[in-house]
Scaffold this motif. Structure first.
Motif, PDB file in Angstrom:
ATOM      1  N   THR A 180       0.820  -1.215   0.000  1.00  0.00           N
ATOM      2  CA  THR A 180       0.000   0.000   0.000  1.00  0.00           C
ATOM      3  C   THR A 180       0.852   1.263   0.000  1.00  0.00           C
ATOM      4  O   THR A 180       0.322   2.364   0.138  1.00  0.00           O
ATOM      5  N   LYS A 181       2.143   1.122  -0.142  1.00  0.00           N
ATOM      6  CA  LYS A 181       3.041   2.275  -0.069  1.00  0.00           C
ATOM      7  C   LYS A 181       3.297   2.826  -1.472  1.00  0.00           C
ATOM      8  O   LYS A 181       3.748   2.110  -2.362  1.00  0.00           O
ATOM      9  N   LEU A 182       3.036   4.101  -1.647  1.00  0.00           N
ATOM     10  CA  LEU A 182       3.238   4.749  -2.942  1.00  0.00           C
ATOM     11  C   LEU A 182       4.698   5.103  -3.154  1.00  0.00           C
ATOM     12  O   LEU A 182       5.434   5.380  -2.204  1.00  0.00           O
ATOM     13  N   ASP A 183       5.097   5.098  -4.413  1.00  0.00           N
ATOM     14  CA  ASP A 183       6.411   5.599  -4.790  1.00  0.00           C
ATOM     15  C   ASP A 183       6.173   6.653  -5.868  1.00  0.00           C
ATOM     16  O   ASP A 183       6.277   6.378  -7.063  1.00  0.00           O
ATOM     17  N   LEU A 184       5.825   7.854  -5.428  1.00  0.00           N
ATOM     18  CA  LEU A 184       5.479   8.915  -6.374  1.00  0.00           C
ATOM     19  C   LEU A 184       6.626   9.279  -7.309  1.00  0.00           C
ATOM     20  O   LEU A 184       6.398   9.469  -8.513  1.00  0.00           O
ATOM     21  N   PRO A 185       7.876   9.374  -6.832  1.00  0.00           N
ATOM     22  CA  PRO A 185       8.971   9.688  -7.766  1.00  0.00           C
ATOM     23  C   PRO A 185       9.127   8.627  -8.860  1.00  0.00           C
ATOM     24  O   PRO A 185       9.388   8.963 -10.018  1.00  0.00           O
TER      25      PRO A 185
END
Length: 247
Positions: free
Chosen positions: A48-53
C-alpha cells in the motif's frame, strides 16, 4: 494505497502525481484522466506504499517513447477507431474479454501471422500495439497492479511477417507500459525461424521479462500452469473462443 497519514483535505495520490508532473514539466499530463494516471501509481507501488517519484519517472518515460513512436497525441481510444477496425481484420494482438488467471492477471494473446505488411505499415502496427494496451488499461484497472499473462502463438509465422523496425518498437514499448510484468510469457508453436530471431531480439528484452519467458513448442498443456482452461484459446487446447483463430 497510502502515503503517510492523510488529512481530510490532503490531495489524493492521483492529484499528487498530477502536481508532480506539472511542476517537473511545466504542463499538465498529456492525458490527465485520473483513471489512466492511477495506472502509474498501481504499477510502481509496493503493497500500500506509494512511490510517487518512481511513478513520475515511469509516466515521463511512457509519454517520451510514445511521442517518439506515435507523435504528440492523446490516448488512441476514439470511436469508431480506425485502429480497432484494422485489428479486427488482421488481429495480431488481442486481449480477450474476461480471460485471466486466478491472480487476476489478464491474457494478452499475440498471433504474428496476422502481421501482413501489405495491410499494415510499421507505424500503423506500432499504433495498434499501443492501442490494445491503452484500451486494456482503461477497461481493466487492476491490470497495472496485478499484471498480465502473455501467450505468443507462432503458428503460421514466416519471413513475410517479420519487420525488424516493428519488433524493435514493440520491445521498447514493453519497458514503459504502466503494467507489472508479473505473469509468465509463453511462446507456443515456435519454429526454427523463432530460434534464429530470438538470438537477436533477446539482447533488447527487459531482463525481468526474459526471466519469465517459457518456450513451449507444441506442449500447450503447460499453459495450464499459468491459466485456467477457460482462459486458454481453443487453438491451444482450452475452451476460450478467440475470433480469427480458425483462419
Amino acid at each position: 494505497m497510502t502515503n503517510g497519514t492523510a488529512g481530510p483535505e490532503e490531495a489524493t495520490p492521483v492529484e499528487q502525481l498530477s502536481s508532480l508532473i506539472l511542476s517537473s514539466t511545466g504542463s499538465l499530463p498529456p492525458d490527465p484522466s485520473p483513471l489512466f494516471l492511477c495506472n502509474f501509481l498501481l504499477c510502481t507501488s509496493v503493497l500500500t506504499k506509494l512511490d510517487l517519484p518512481l511513478a513520475l519517472r515511469k509516466h515521463s518515460r511512457y509519454w517520451s517513447l510514445r511521442g517518439e513512436l506515435l507523435g504528440p497525441s492523446a490516448l488512441l481510444l476514439h470511436a469508431p477507431s480506425p485502429l480497432a477496425m484494422l485489428l479486427e481484420g488482421s488481429p495480431f494482438l488481442v486481449a480477450p474479454a474476461g480471460a485471466r488467471n486466478s491472480l487476476g492477471q489478464r491474457l494478452i494473446y499475440a498471433r504474428p501471422r496476422f502481421l501482413d505488411w501489405t495491410v499494415y505499415s510499421t507505424a500503423s502496427a506500432v499504433a495498434c500495439y499501443w492501442f490494445v494496451f491503452e484500451r486494456l488499461l482503461l477497461e481493466d484497472p487492476i491490470v497495472a497492479e496485478r499484471g498480465i499473462v502473455a501467450v505468443d502463438n507462432l503458428t503460421g509465422v514466416g519471413l513475410q511477417n517479420m519487420n525488424p523496425a516493428f519488433t524493435c518498437a514493440a520491445v521498447r514499448s514493453i519497458s514503459v507500459m504502466p503494467i507489472r510484468w508479473e505473469g509468465a510469457y509463453r511462446v507456443v508453436n515456435n519454429n526454427d525461424l523463432f530460434h534464429s530471431l530470438f538470438f537477436y531480439v533477446n539482447k533488447f528484452l527487459p531482463r525481468r521479462l526474459l526471466a519469465k519467458m517459457d518456450v513451449l513448442g507444441s506442449k500447450h498443456e503447460r499453459l495450464l500452469e499459468v491459466l485456467p482452461e477457460e482462459a486458454i484459446p481453443e487453438a491451444l487446447g482450452g475452451t476460450l473462443k478467440v475470433e480469427g483463430d480458425a483462419i
